[in-house]
Write a protein that holds these residues in place. Structure first.
Motif, PDB file in Angstrom:
ATOM      1  N   PHE A  90     -38.183 -26.599  15.654  1.00 16.63           N
ATOM      2  CA  PHE A  90     -38.465 -28.027  15.738  1.00 16.63           C
ATOM      3  C   PHE A  90     -39.735 -28.374  14.960  1.00 16.63           C
ATOM      4  CE2 PHE A  90     -40.648 -31.566  17.843  1.00 16.63           C
ATOM      5  CZ  PHE A  90     -39.678 -32.554  17.738  1.00 16.63           C
ATOM      6  N   VAL A  91     -40.810 -27.603  15.175  1.00 17.75           N
ATOM      7  CA  VAL A  91     -42.069 -27.923  14.497  1.00 17.75           C
ATOM      8  C   VAL A  91     -41.976 -27.616  13.002  1.00 17.75           C
ATOM      9  CG1 VAL A  91     -43.445 -27.623  16.581  1.00 17.75           C
ATOM     10  CG2 VAL A  91     -43.102 -25.677  15.055  1.00 17.75           C
ATOM     11  N   GLN A  92     -41.221 -26.584  12.636  1.00 14.50           N
ATOM     12  CA  GLN A  92     -41.080 -26.258  11.217  1.00 14.50           C
ATOM     13  C   GLN A  92     -40.323 -27.367  10.478  1.00 14.50           C
ATOM     14  OE1 GLN A  92     -38.141 -25.287   9.405  1.00 14.50           O
ATOM     15  NE2 GLN A  92     -39.226 -24.759   7.523  1.00 14.50           N
ATOM     16  N   ALA A  93     -39.331 -27.949  11.136  1.00 17.36           N
ATOM     17  CA  ALA A  93     -38.550 -29.014  10.501  1.00 17.36           C
ATOM     18  C   ALA A  93     -39.390 -30.257  10.247  1.00 17.36           C
ATOM     19  CB  ALA A  93     -37.353 -29.357  11.376  1.00 17.36           C
ATOM     20  N   SER A  94     -40.481 -30.410  10.977  1.00 15.38           N
ATOM     21  CA  SER A  94     -41.328 -31.594  10.814  1.00 15.38           C
ATOM     22  C   SER A  94     -42.285 -31.459   9.638  1.00 15.38           C
ATOM     23  CB  SER A  94     -42.135 -31.838  12.094  1.00 15.38           C
ATOM     24  OG  SER A  94     -43.114 -30.826  12.293  1.00 15.38           O
ATOM     25  N   LYS A  95     -42.406 -30.259   9.073  1.00 20.85           N
ATOM     26  CA  LYS A  95     -43.335 -30.037   7.955  1.00 20.85           C
ATOM     27  C   LYS A  95     -42.637 -30.371   6.641  1.00 20.85           C
ATOM     28  CE  LYS A  95     -46.594 -28.477  10.654  1.00 20.85           C
ATOM     29  NZ  LYS A  95     -45.926 -28.823  11.918  1.00 20.85           N
ATOM     30  N   ARG A  96     -43.244 -31.240   5.868  1.00 21.54           N
ATOM     31  CA  ARG A  96     -42.638 -31.661   4.612  1.00 21.54           C
ATOM     32  C   ARG A  96     -43.048 -30.783   3.435  1.00 21.54           C
ATOM     33  NH1 ARG A  96     -38.421 -33.838   5.737  1.00 21.54           N
ATOM     34  NH2 ARG A  96     -38.345 -34.726   3.636  1.00 21.54           N
ATOM     35  N   ASP A  97     -44.089 -29.988   3.600  1.00 16.35           N
ATOM     36  CA  ASP A  97     -44.583 -29.142   2.507  1.00 16.35           C
ATOM     37  C   ASP A  97     -44.736 -27.716   3.036  1.00 16.35           C
ATOM     38  OD1 ASP A  97     -45.737 -28.003   0.306  1.00 16.35           O
ATOM     39  OD2 ASP A  97     -47.710 -28.907   0.612  1.00 16.35           O
ATOM     40  N   THR A  98     -43.669 -26.965   2.964  1.00 13.90           N
ATOM     41  CA  THR A  98     -43.680 -25.590   3.468  1.00 13.90           C
ATOM     42  C   THR A  98     -43.414 -24.638   2.310  1.00 13.90           C
ATOM     43  OG1 THR A  98     -42.903 -26.241   5.657  1.00 13.90           O
ATOM     44  CG2 THR A  98     -42.594 -23.948   5.024  1.00 13.90           C
ATOM     45  N   ARG A  99     -44.321 -23.678   2.092  1.00 11.78           N
ATOM     46  CA  ARG A  99     -44.104 -22.694   1.033  1.00 11.78           C
ATOM     47  C   ARG A  99     -43.806 -21.311   1.599  1.00 11.78           C
ATOM     48  NH1 ARG A  99     -47.299 -21.759  -4.706  1.00 11.78           N
ATOM     49  NH2 ARG A  99     -45.684 -20.382  -5.551  1.00 11.78           N
ATOM     50  N   PHE A 100     -44.625 -20.837   2.529  1.00 16.62           N
ATOM     51  CA  PHE A 100     -44.418 -19.515   3.110  1.00 16.62           C
ATOM     52  C   PHE A 100     -44.305 -19.650   4.628  1.00 16.62           C
ATOM     53  CE2 PHE A 100     -47.279 -18.819  -0.586  1.00 16.62           C
ATOM     54  CZ  PHE A 100     -46.390 -18.147  -1.404  1.00 16.62           C
ATOM     55  N   VAL A 101     -43.288 -19.009   5.185  1.00 15.61           N
ATOM     56  CA  VAL A 101     -43.147 -18.890   6.645  1.00 15.61           C
ATOM     57  C   VAL A 101     -43.054 -17.400   6.941  1.00 15.61           C
ATOM     58  CG1 VAL A 101     -41.825 -19.520   8.697  1.00 15.61           C
ATOM     59  CG2 VAL A 101     -41.925 -21.092   6.751  1.00 15.61           C
ATOM     60  N   ARG A 102     -44.002 -16.875   7.696  1.00 16.24           N
ATOM     61  CA  ARG A 102     -44.056 -15.449   8.009  1.00 16.24           C
ATOM     62  C   ARG A 102     -44.420 -15.262   9.476  1.00 16.24           C
ATOM     63  NH1 ARG A 102     -42.407 -15.726   3.526  1.00 16.24           N
ATOM     64  NH2 ARG A 102     -42.952 -14.483   1.684  1.00 16.24           N
ATOM     65  N   HIS A 103     -43.939 -14.167  10.057  1.00 12.27           N
ATOM     66  CA  HIS A 103     -44.311 -13.878  11.440  1.00 12.27           C
ATOM     67  C   HIS A 103     -44.912 -12.484  11.562  1.00 12.27           C
ATOM     68  CE1 HIS A 103     -40.115 -12.362  11.237  1.00 12.27           C
ATOM     69  NE2 HIS A 103     -40.505 -11.465  12.129  1.00 12.27           N
ATOM     70  N   ASP A 104     -45.739 -12.345  12.581  1.00 17.04           N
ATOM     71  CA  ASP A 104     -46.422 -11.102  12.890  1.00 17.04           C
ATOM     72  C   ASP A 104     -45.394 -10.044  13.290  1.00 17.04           C
ATOM     73  OD1 ASP A 104     -48.191  -9.148  13.815  1.00 17.04           O
ATOM     74  OD2 ASP A 104     -48.491 -10.141  15.744  1.00 17.04           O
ATOM     75  N   PRO A 105     -45.435  -8.841  12.712  1.00 18.95           N
ATOM     76  CA  PRO A 105     -44.471  -7.796  13.114  1.00 18.95           C
ATOM     77  C   PRO A 105     -44.608  -7.413  14.585  1.00 18.95           C
ATOM     78  CG  PRO A 105     -46.173  -6.887  11.667  1.00 18.95           C
ATOM     79  CD  PRO A 105     -46.324  -8.373  11.631  1.00 18.95           C
TER      80      PRO A 105
END
Length: 631
Positions: free
Chosen positions: A550-565
């Motif tokens: 939900f919060v990611q969809a609200s971002k209009r300028d997204t380049r990198f999405v990464r999560h902690d292993p």
């Protein structure tokens, strides 16, 4: 095209025990910049990653542009110890630079390692005149660490090099180019050596197994995804560089660069995650002229045919003789046949993956004897009709009603979707800055402008479900894991804890995050013992980043999405301003913590890369500085 056995079919399964239905949201906490953030200017002052080269035009296809936007210019490096992390980047002079950070001293240090082979005159001899379809724009140089002592590098114009690294003193690194090879590609790229980008690489004893992508010389955007082997030189002579050859394991071709690509620890399998499936072109076991095996690219100006079609097959219908449209789960394909054509003249069969259609009417004869759909359908809910005017309509039900097809078949034959005027105006309004005014065609349908087609295909806010394909060393797809409608969200950072030479990349592939409803579901890889020669891989839902989709969809300028292993946080890094961090504690609390880091402080600079160099230590590369974030 080689015939392959049916791969094992699996689907992502949600574990309800990891869904927190009581979650309410995130609470913003100020980020303690004074104690947890360090900025260090780059030695060159301002890093420019744009590569100048000969090209026919400045226009890039959307999928090519998408791959460039997703490209991470900062490469992970094996930590020197528990306190000093490392990353690498290539500057505008094709020099490989190491960046080390000491978390105790909170200091950053730069080391120059080696210079990659620089292209001359953009990489194309000035006396040649390539075809208009040949992609001439250089790719970004790419780096992958193979361990504490080796880096694999590609300069973006077809040279692949092996760099040896040594540590001198506390944290200064030095390097030298040990070996060099040219990537010759499949032969359908129209240029040699072929500009390529590293997607994944592993050291397997005395060999390096790698996956690269390159672009095909075609009017349609197509990519070759190639798995290669290269020997590691066992002896070295001071001041000399070994010249090595690359062995092609197999080549897959597809419409996009995989958003997820990894090689298993034994080097026997490659995993590609993508919105579209890949077509096997050839492997090292295949030779030109062997039966039904295709070793080149079919002419994309004609209707693509499969290996099952023969010269004796009926004449194919021209691309302009059918039209199609879609709405939700329904897709309709229509053919205009002579008036009075009867149902007995039509043979039509739907399968999950293919269309079998043969028409033998009085004035027209054509067939799609075994044409693969762009993605799966539901055969039992699909049918066809023909009316007295000769209009043949295929009513198709998609497997995933949320997906929007960019074209009907896996091989794009250039037939644009037709939509009604109101729908097209709505799309054009939403994408005003990307599209020009579309022109109205005659009749009740309006043909979509090509620019609108690209945007509708690739920037659809609903996204596309992802499929993971597992290929063996011959290029056979031995396993396929579909997302059951879930969309791609995130790759995992490399795991800094597993940094020893023989285990730093881990024994299992990195975890992933997919979107389901408002949540981000974390899937980890495991192996299952089957009767196959190799154990099957499985993706298991092990955790959830609550409401992250939900919060990611609200971002209009997204380049990198990464999560902690270790699943402690997930981050969204914009292309020119902020880094958003969402924490996870895994105890089903109803409110989680989020924080915001202003990376560029309003300056007009791009964010080029991000890596987790130590547990809880993120490094960000911008055009002007290195930023260290302690979480």
């Amino acid at each position: 095209m080689s015939k392959q056995t049916n791969p094992s079919q699996d689907r992502l399964t949600v574990n309800s025990a990891h869904i927190n239905n009581k979650f309410e949201g995130y609470k913003l906490h100020p980020f303690p910049e004074s104690t947890s953030l360090t900025r260090t200017p780059l030695p060159s002052g301002n890093l420019k990653v744009t590569r100048q080269g000969q090209q026919h035009s400045t226009r890039l296809g959307f999928r090519e542009l998408q791959a460039r936007v997703r490209f991470n210019h900062l490469a992970f490096g094996c930590p020197l110890n528990d306190d000093i992390g490392v990353s690498y980047y290539v500057d505008e002079d094709y020099t490989v630079n190491a960046v080390t950070f000491d978390k105790n001293e909170k200091t950053t240090q730069f080391s120059t390692l080696a210079s990659l082979t620089q292209p001359i005159g953009g990489g194309i001899p000035n006396f040649t005149q390539p075809a208009q379809t040949v992609p001439l724009c250089p790719e970004y140089p790419s780096l992958i660490a193979l361990g504490p002592e080796l880096i694999l590098a590609a300069n973006g114009v077809g040279d692949i090099e092996l760099i040896g690294i040594e540590q001198q003193g506390h944290r200064r690194l030095v390097g030298t180019v040990l070996a060099h090879a040219h990537y010759e590609g499949e032969g359908n790229e129209g240029i040699s050596p072929v500009p390529c980008v590293l997607l994944a690489a592993r050291r397997i004893k005395t060999k390096v197994v790698m996956v690269v992508y390159s672009q095909v010389a075609s009017k349609k955007t197509l990519f070759n995804i190639t798995t290669l082997e290269m020997d590691i030189p066992t002896t070295s002579t001071t001041g000399s560089t070994a010249s090595l050859s690359l062995t092609t394991r197999h080549i897959q071709q597809g419409l996009e660069v995989p958003v997820y690509c990894t090689i298993t620890a034994d080097g026997e399998r490659c995993i590609y995650g993508s919105e579209s499936r890949y077509t096997h072109l050839k492997s090292h076991l295949e030779k030109e002229g062997d039966g039904d095996i295709s070793t080149g690219l079919m002419d994309t100006d004609t209707i693509a045919t499969t290996g099952e079609e023969t010269e004796d097959a009926p004449v194919q219908l021209a691309a302009s003789q059918y039209q199609w449209t879609q709405e939700g789960s329904e897709l309709i394909i229509q053919f205009e046949l002579p008036a009075g054509t009867t149902a007995s003249a039509i043979s039509c069969k739907f399968t999950h993956e293919h269309l079998v259609l043969i028409v033998r009417a009085q004035e027209v004869e054509f067939s799609f004897p075994y044409r693969k759909w762009w993605t799966s359908i539901i055969p039992d809910e699909s049918t066809w009709t023909i009316d007295a005017s000769g209009l043949l309509s295929l009513h198709i039900t998609k497997q995933d009603q949320r997906s929007r097809w960019p074209h009907v078949f896996e091989k794009d034959d250039g037939v644009l979707e037709t939509v009604d005027k109101e729908k097209l105006q709505e799309i054009a309004k939403q994408l005003e800055k990307f599209t020009s005014d579309p022109s109205v065609a005659s009749g009740p349908f309006m043909q979509q402008h090509p620019a609108a087609t690209d945007m509708d295909e690739d920037v659809d806010e609903r996204g596309q479900p992802i499929t993971f394909e597992v290929f063996d060393t011959t290029g056979t797809c031995i396993q396929e894991i579909t997302s059951a409608g879930q969309e791609w969200l995130s790759n995992s950072f490399e795991n800094p804890s597993a940094h020893h030479q023989h285990h730093y990349q881990g024994t299992l592939p990195p975890s992933i995050v997919c979107k389901m409803d408002v949540d981000g579901l974390v899937y980890n890889w495991s192996t299952t013992n089957e009767k196959n020669q190799l154990p099957l891989l499985a993706l298991e839902h092990i955790a959830t980043f609550d409401a992250f989709a939900f919060v990611q969809a609200s971002k209009r300028d997204t380049r990198f999405v990464r999560h902690d292993p270790h699943l402690g946080f997930i981050t969204i890094v914009e292309s020119s301003r902020n880094c958003y961090i969402y924490y996870r504690h895994g105890d089903n609390r109803i409110v989680e913590k989020q924080t915001l880091v202003d990376l560029t402080q309003g300056h007009d600079v791009d964010i080029l890369g991000v890596q987790l160099i130590l547990d809880g230590i993120m490094m960000v590369l911008t055009e002007s500085e290195i930023i260290m974030i302690s979480l």
